[in-house]
Design an enzyme around this catalytic site. Structure first.
Site, PDB file in Angstrom:
ATOM      1  N   ARG A 231       0.865  -1.176   0.000  1.00 11.44           N
ATOM      2  CA  ARG A 231       0.000   0.000   0.000  1.00 11.44           C
ATOM      3  C   ARG A 231       0.900   1.224   0.000  1.00 11.44           C
ATOM      4  NH1 ARG A 231      -3.616  -2.661  -1.441  1.00 11.44           N
ATOM      5  NH2 ARG A 231      -5.533  -3.209  -0.379  1.00 11.44           N
ATOM      6  N   GLU A 260      -3.523   7.708  -4.422  1.00 14.55           N
ATOM      7  CA  GLU A 260      -3.965   7.172  -5.726  1.00 14.55           C
ATOM      8  C   GLU A 260      -5.300   7.795  -6.142  1.00 14.55           C
ATOM      9  OE1 GLU A 260      -4.008   2.940  -5.237  1.00 14.55           O
ATOM     10  OE2 GLU A 260      -1.877   2.899  -4.762  1.00 14.55           O
ATOM     11  N   HIS A 278      -1.464   0.403  -9.628  1.00 12.41           N
ATOM     12  CA  HIS A 278      -2.121  -0.491  -8.655  1.00 12.41           C
ATOM     13  C   HIS A 278      -2.831  -1.641  -9.391  1.00 12.41           C
ATOM     14  CE1 HIS A 278      -4.058  -0.702  -4.406  1.00 12.41           C
ATOM     15  NE2 HIS A 278      -3.858  -1.910  -4.917  1.00 12.41           N
TER      16      HIS A 278
END
Ligand code: NDP
Length: 319
Positions: A231, A260, A278
């Site tokens: 993460r 993000e 991602h």
């Protein structure tokens, strides 16, 4: 007969949404801007559908307290206030295991990409630079030292793949795994000082925030590469950018970011980083398996059946 109501707290993957819509009326939380309209709907919500990063705060759980389950499409669930969910008697589920192979594959893909400069090589050929000279040399991956921060399901799968490349493997985690056969270091900094590639694959959330900081990056050193498939919150992004700009570390492969989908411009301009959006679990096969499992959990939860994959905090309570 009308379908039961579920609440989507984020934009759901189409595979998951399609399955849900076959059984439920799916309400998109982001489309309901009128508080009164949401207050009228909330008591009818039987289930909450989320994604790995979606926020399910205490305040929302209090409003949908008749819900029977929060079903997250993803293995990470750091956006869900699990303690509040438990207080409201709403179990939380996630999708472990089905995505492990893909995430481990992408981690190794990033190791190879940064070490062997594959994306840079692609650009070099496309830009017509080959005739005017060779590229700078890469860094050998086979036989190099790999450090894994988080030796869980995915960390172990990365280790298995790296073993195939003849890499020596060491790790850090909250506790030592004596049966793993890999060398344990009690801190990320000690691990970083002893490896060439440092791969981060822990959960996000408060417990791991900025686990990878300036000290760890300094320990990784000028010939070391950082790979983050965990993460964005786990890495201090400002410290990372500074380390990349100053040559404190050699380079980085990043699938996840602090904010993000916004990636700092400073990272776009660096030639020693490889950036992916991602996408570690983003294959057709795995996204289908995640959707099937998230849907099965939603159906089980809303029909009083045993949940397929409750998160550990809830699994312990359901025993
Ligand atoms: P697991 O729960 O199986 O493994 C997590 C590992 O992290 C464990 O080894 C755990 O240690 C370790 N860990 C937890 N907290 C710390 C800490 N503070 N310091 C050091 N180690 C710690 O999870 P998975 O392997 O299935 O998934 C890991 C994470 O990968 C997910 O939570 C998610 O954040 C991320 N992920 C990212 C994806 C992407 O698209 N980029 C896709 C899927 C997952 P211990 O064993 O000692 O408890």
């Amino acid at each position: 007969m009308s379908k039961p109501d579920v609440l989507a707290v984020a934009k759901l993957h189409p595979f998951y949404l399609k399955a849900l819509e076959s059984v439920y009326t799916v309400h998109d939380r982001t489309h309901i801007t009128d508080p009164a309209a949401f207050a009228a709907l909330a008591p009818r919500i039987v289930g909450v559908a989320g994604t790995g990063e979606a926020s399910v705060p205490r305040s929302l759980l209090a409003q949908v307290s008749n819900a029977k389950v929060v079903s997250v499409f993803g293995v990470g669930y750091d956006g869900v206030d699990v303690a509040a969910a438990i207080e409201h008697g709403i179990p939380v589920t996630h999708t472990p295991d089905v995505l492990t192979d893909d995430v481990a594959d992408l981690a190794m893909g990033l190791v190879l990409s940064v070490g062997r400069t594959i994306p840079q090589a692609d650009k070099f050929v496309r830009a017509g630079q080959w005739p005017s000279g060779p590229m700078a040399l890469g860094r050998k991956v086979s036989g190099a030292r790999l450090g894994i921060v988080g030796l869980g399901r995915i960390g172990k799968a990365i280790a298995q793949r790296a073993s195939g490349f003849g890499m020596s493997i060491a790790y850090t985690a909250r506790s030592e795994k004596a049966d793993s056969g890999f060398k344990f270091f009690p801190s990320a900094a000690e691990l970083a000082a002893n490896v060439d590639f440092l791969v981060v694959i822990t959960p996000g959330g408060a417990g791991t925030k900025h686990l990878i900081n300036a000290e760890v990056l300094k320990a990784l050193g000028a010939r070391g590469f950082l790979i983050n498939v965990a993460r964005g919150s786990v890495v201090d992004e400002e410290a990372l950018i500074a380390a990349l700009q100053s040559g404190t570390i050699a380079g980085a492969g990043l699938d996840v970011f602090a904010n993000e989908p916004n990636v700092p411009e400073a990272l776009w301009t660096l030639s020693n980083v490889v950036l992916t959006p991602h996408m570690a679990s983003a294959t057709t096969e795995t996204r289908q398996a995640m959707a099937d499992l998230a849907f099965a959990n939603m159906q089980a939860g809303t029909s009083g059946q045993p949940l397929r994959t409750p998160v550990p905090e809830c699994a312990a309570l359901l025993k």
